[in-house]
Structure formats: C-alpha cells, structure tokens
Scaffold this active site. Structure first.
Site, PDB file in Angstrom:
ATOM      1  N   SER A 160      35.712  60.128  41.553  1.00 61.21           N
ATOM      2  CA  SER A 160      36.961  59.425  41.282  1.00 61.21           C
ATOM      3  C   SER A 160      37.679  60.204  40.194  1.00 61.21           C
ATOM      4  CB  SER A 160      36.635  58.000  40.809  1.00 61.21           C
ATOM      5  OG  SER A 160      37.805  57.351  40.369  1.00 61.21           O
ATOM      6  N   GLY A 213      32.175  52.701  41.002  1.00 56.90           N
ATOM      7  CA  GLY A 213      31.655  53.037  39.676  1.00 56.90           C
ATOM      8  C   GLY A 213      32.530  52.442  38.588  1.00 56.90           C
ATOM      9  N   ASP A 220      43.190  55.311  44.869  1.00 60.26           N
ATOM     10  CA  ASP A 220      42.903  54.007  44.270  1.00 60.26           C
ATOM     11  C   ASP A 220      44.050  53.645  43.329  1.00 60.26           C
ATOM     12  OD1 ASP A 220      41.907  51.725  43.098  1.00 60.26           O
ATOM     13  OD2 ASP A 220      40.059  52.642  42.339  1.00 60.26           O
ATOM     14  N   GLU A 232      42.805  52.165  48.102  1.00 64.25           N
ATOM     15  CA  GLU A 232      42.038  51.116  47.423  1.00 64.25           C
ATOM     16  C   GLU A 232      42.963  50.241  46.583  1.00 64.25           C
ATOM     17  OE1 GLU A 232      38.698  52.908  45.470  1.00 64.25           O
ATOM     18  OE2 GLU A 232      38.246  51.113  44.301  1.00 64.25           O
ATOM     19  N   ASP A 285      38.756  46.305  46.173  1.00 63.87           N
ATOM     20  CA  ASP A 285      37.810  46.426  45.055  1.00 63.87           C
ATOM     21  C   ASP A 285      37.949  45.149  44.222  1.00 63.87           C
ATOM     22  OD1 ASP A 285      36.593  46.992  42.603  1.00 63.87           O
ATOM     23  OD2 ASP A 285      37.530  48.925  42.284  1.00 63.87           O
ATOM     24  N   LYS A 319      30.806  46.660  43.796  1.00 59.71           N
ATOM     25  CA  LYS A 319      30.389  47.006  42.439  1.00 59.71           C
ATOM     26  C   LYS A 319      29.449  45.919  41.952  1.00 59.71           C
ATOM     27  CE  LYS A 319      34.474  49.567  40.958  1.00 59.71           C
ATOM     28  NZ  LYS A 319      35.808  49.453  40.311  1.00 59.71           N
ATOM     29  N   LYS A 342      43.082  58.612  41.602  1.00 56.84           N
ATOM     30  CA  LYS A 342      43.745  57.454  41.024  1.00 56.84           C
ATOM     31  C   LYS A 342      45.239  57.672  41.198  1.00 56.84           C
ATOM     32  CE  LYS A 342      40.366  54.991  39.348  1.00 56.84           C
ATOM     33  NZ  LYS A 342      40.156  53.590  39.756  1.00 56.84           N
ATOM     34  N   LYS A 372      38.469  61.020  45.455  1.00 52.56           N
ATOM     35  CA  LYS A 372      39.345  59.849  45.309  1.00 52.56           C
ATOM     36  C   LYS A 372      40.300  60.102  44.157  1.00 52.56           C
ATOM     37  CE  LYS A 372      38.419  55.435  43.118  1.00 52.56           C
ATOM     38  NZ  LYS A 372      37.524  54.263  43.054  1.00 52.56           N
TER      39      LYS A 372
END
Ligand code: OSB
Ligand code: MG
Length: 374
Positions: free
Chosen positions: A135, A290, A188, A213, A238, A262, A163, A161
């Site tokens: 990430s 994570g 995400d 996400e 998420d 998670k 952000k 991934k």
C-alpha cells in the site's frame, strides 16, 4: 486457561517514512500491545488503532482507556479456554473493536501455543505461504511514486495499491498504467469522494484497476451499491465492514465485489473468520488489510491470510518497509516471489523481542484477576 496477568503497553515506533492517506499523515506510530501470561505461556496481541480517530472512532488513547479499565479486567476474571469465547466476554462493551482484538488475538496465540500448533493451523489455514502486495501512500510527486513502485515490483510484490484522493488519482493511474500495463493495480480512497464525483470515478474504469477501495462514506452501503452499478471496476469495502452482518448486507446489496478484512476493524479472529466464511460461501474474494502494524499484528495478519478465501494479495508486507528495527524475531520477510512463508512453530511464530519492547515502552499497566478471598 488460568490468566495470571495481562500487561498492557504503549510503544513509540517511528515509521521509516511518513505514510499519507486522504485523511492525514502518520509518522510516529503509538502502538498498544497486550501481553497475556497464562500457565507459563505468553500470548501477544496488538491494538491497531491510529494516533487520531481518523480511520475509525478509536484512537490510541481511547483504546488504552477501554483496555485498561474495561476489557482487561473482564478477561482476567473469566480465564477463557478459546479465543472464540472473547466476543461473549466483551459483549457488554459496545464498539471498540481494535481494543477487543488486541486481547482476543493474544488468547488465540496462547491457545495455539498450548495446542503446540501454528496459529494458522489453529484457525484452519490452508496455505503455507501468502501472496503480498504493498500500500503506497500519497507522495509529493509522480516521479517519486514511480521510483517506489519500481523498487517494490523488483522486490517481488504482486499487487500495487495506491492511496488516492481528488488531485492524486487519474493522472497518477495514467502514468503508472502506461509504464506497467500488466501489473495488478488498485486504489484506496479512504472515503475521499462523494456522489457528485460519480462521473470522475467512472473515469477510473479505463485503468483496469483490480478494485477501488472505500470510495465513499466510511459507514455507507447504499450509495456504494448505487455507485457499483455504474462502475466496471469492482468496489472493495474496508471501513464499512465491521462484522459478518455488514459483509452479508454489502454482498446482498451489491455494495462491493471484494472485501478487505482487518483483524482490528472487526474485533479479532472470531469475527474475521466469520466475515471470511460468509464471503467464501458467496464467492466474494477477500484479502487482509494492514494498519501499519508492528511485527506482532503482522504475525496475526499472516496467519489470517492462510484461510481459503484470501485469494488476493494483502497489504501484509515486510517489516523492513516500515521499521528500522521490528519488535519480532525473525522480522517479517518477503521471498523473491512476493510471498511470506508461514512459520511452523507453535502460536504466532514470531518471537517478541522483549528487551526492545521494554526500551520502546512509554507506559505500562498490569491487570490481574481479582483474587477471590473467602
Ligand atoms: O485503509 O488500508 C487502509 C493504513 C492506515 C489506515 C488505513 C489503511 C492503511 C493502509 C496501510 O493502507 C497498509 C499497510 O499496513 O501497509
Ligand atoms: Mg483501506
């Protein structure tokens, strides 16, 4: 299992590099650990709450309060045999899943040690290694990001991934896709967008992302389901998924096609396994998210990722990406093929480095069962 004592600690652990999401920047992690001593064995758990209540309502300070004053005394009074008993023990306390998970996961670790089997085996894991992704936080420039992606792909990671938020999305995806047309790429948003961004989000479809996400509100299902109808790209939830019921609602409403699990967000192994089972029965792929964990939380994430339904690479990556020195021995490492090998020793499989943990500890509290004097 007689619980002899529960030791709660706050550790200060600076990240090697600041991690930026749409909701803020994290540089110094304040990590809470639960150490549960029982009949000569020691189980460890980590509370994944952030320093501020930005990802969810919990924070390091709120979780510390709930752990010390509510949850640890409840657990010490009960001495459960199985991690699976924890949700019942903690039932009177509303919410606070990350605080609950720290204790529940330590009990699962203890149980596996008592049985003499790896934690992955105790929970019914089916893999001997798990595929890993990374990430990547929002960077100050696209060239910087490109250099990081190059390094992570070189290291073997199997999914990148990114952000994202308004101003750090389509231009970035375009550059990354042009350079790497084939890689598994996802993004995400951590709730950075609103319904009026719908057309903008539709334009993400051309980048062939594995998923988007949590594009909308942190607690939403309905509007994600409206949005999913307009997107070819799968939505992954998420923040919205707090438990099995949420997963069922999301799948039923078609709010997402993929679920991020998670341990902290759902309150520990019991609920994480329940979410996994619900998704597996319905053909929804899951992966392990994570929360910038230390090696203790990371060890639990690795075990969780061995369950059958975890078919997508998770945000579970090497200790050395986060920390100058991790608090477990060995550190978590990723093999050249982008997998983490599952340890075969009993329990979580990564020893706690107690001297280092003591050095990083800034506060500590011990909770014991109140002795019954007759
Ligand atoms: O949304 O997945 C998230 C970190 C902190 C809070 C929320 C998230 C994240 C990550 C980091 O994406 C994943 C990692 O631990 O590397
Ligand atoms: Mg996320």
């Amino acid at each position: 299992m007689r619980i002899d004592e529960i030791i709660l600690r706050e550790l200060h652990m600076p990240l090697l590099r600041p991690f930026q999401t749409s909701f803020g920047v994290t540089q110094n992690r304040r990590i809470l650990l639960a150490e549960i001593r029982s009949e000569g064995l020691i189980g460890w758990g980590e509370c994944t709450a952030g320093e501020h209540p930005f990802f969810s309502a919990e924070s390091t300070d709120s979780a510390w309060q709930i752990l010390c004053n509510e949850l640890a005394p409840m657990l010490a009074a009960e001495s459960p045999e199985h991690g699976g008993e924890c949700p019942r023990i903690f039932k009177a306390v509303r919410g606070n899943p990350m605080a609950k998970a720290a204790l529940e996961n330590a009990i699962w670790d203890l149980e596996a040690q008592r049985e003499g089997i790896p934690l992955a085996q105790l929970i019914g894991g089916v893999r001997d290694s798990v595929p890993c992704g990374v990430s990547l936080g929002i960077q100050s420039s696209i060239p910087e990001l490109m250099a990081i992606i190059e390094r992570e792909l070189e290291a073997g990671y199997r999914r990148i991934k990114l952000k994202c938020k308004l101003g750090w999305d389509v231009d970035v995806f375009e550059r990354v896709r042009n350079r790497w047309p084939q890689i598994l790429l996802s993004c995400d948003a951590n709730s950075a967008y609103r319904l009026h961004d719908q057309e903008h989000l539709e334009s993400f479809d051309e980048f062939d992302l594995l998923m988007i996400e949590q594009p909308l509100w942190h607690d939403d299902f309905y509007f994600h389901s409206m949005l999913q109808k307009r997107l070819r790209t799968p939505i992954c939830l998420d923040e919205s998924i707090r438990n099995r019921r949420d997963a069922l609602a999301a799948v039923e409403m078609e709010s997402c096609r993929i679920i991020n699990i998670k341990l902290g967000r759902v309150g520990g192994f019991s609920e994480a396994i329940a979410v996994h089972n619900a998704a597996l029965e319905r053909g929804i792929p899951v992966w392990c998210g994570g929360m910038l964990e230390s090696g203790i939380g990371r060890a639990h994430n690795i075990a969780l990722s061995t369950l059958e339904g975890f078919t997508l690479p998770g945000d579970v990556s090497a200790s050395a990406r986060y920390w100058a020195e991790d608090i477990v021995e060995p550190e978590v490492t990723v093999m050249r093929d982008g997998h983490i090998a599952i340890p075969d020793s009993p329990g979580r499989g990564y020893e706690a480095r107690t001297e280092l943990i003591d050095r990083l500890t800034v506060r500590k509290e011990t909770v014991r069962a109140v002795a019954l004097v007759v």
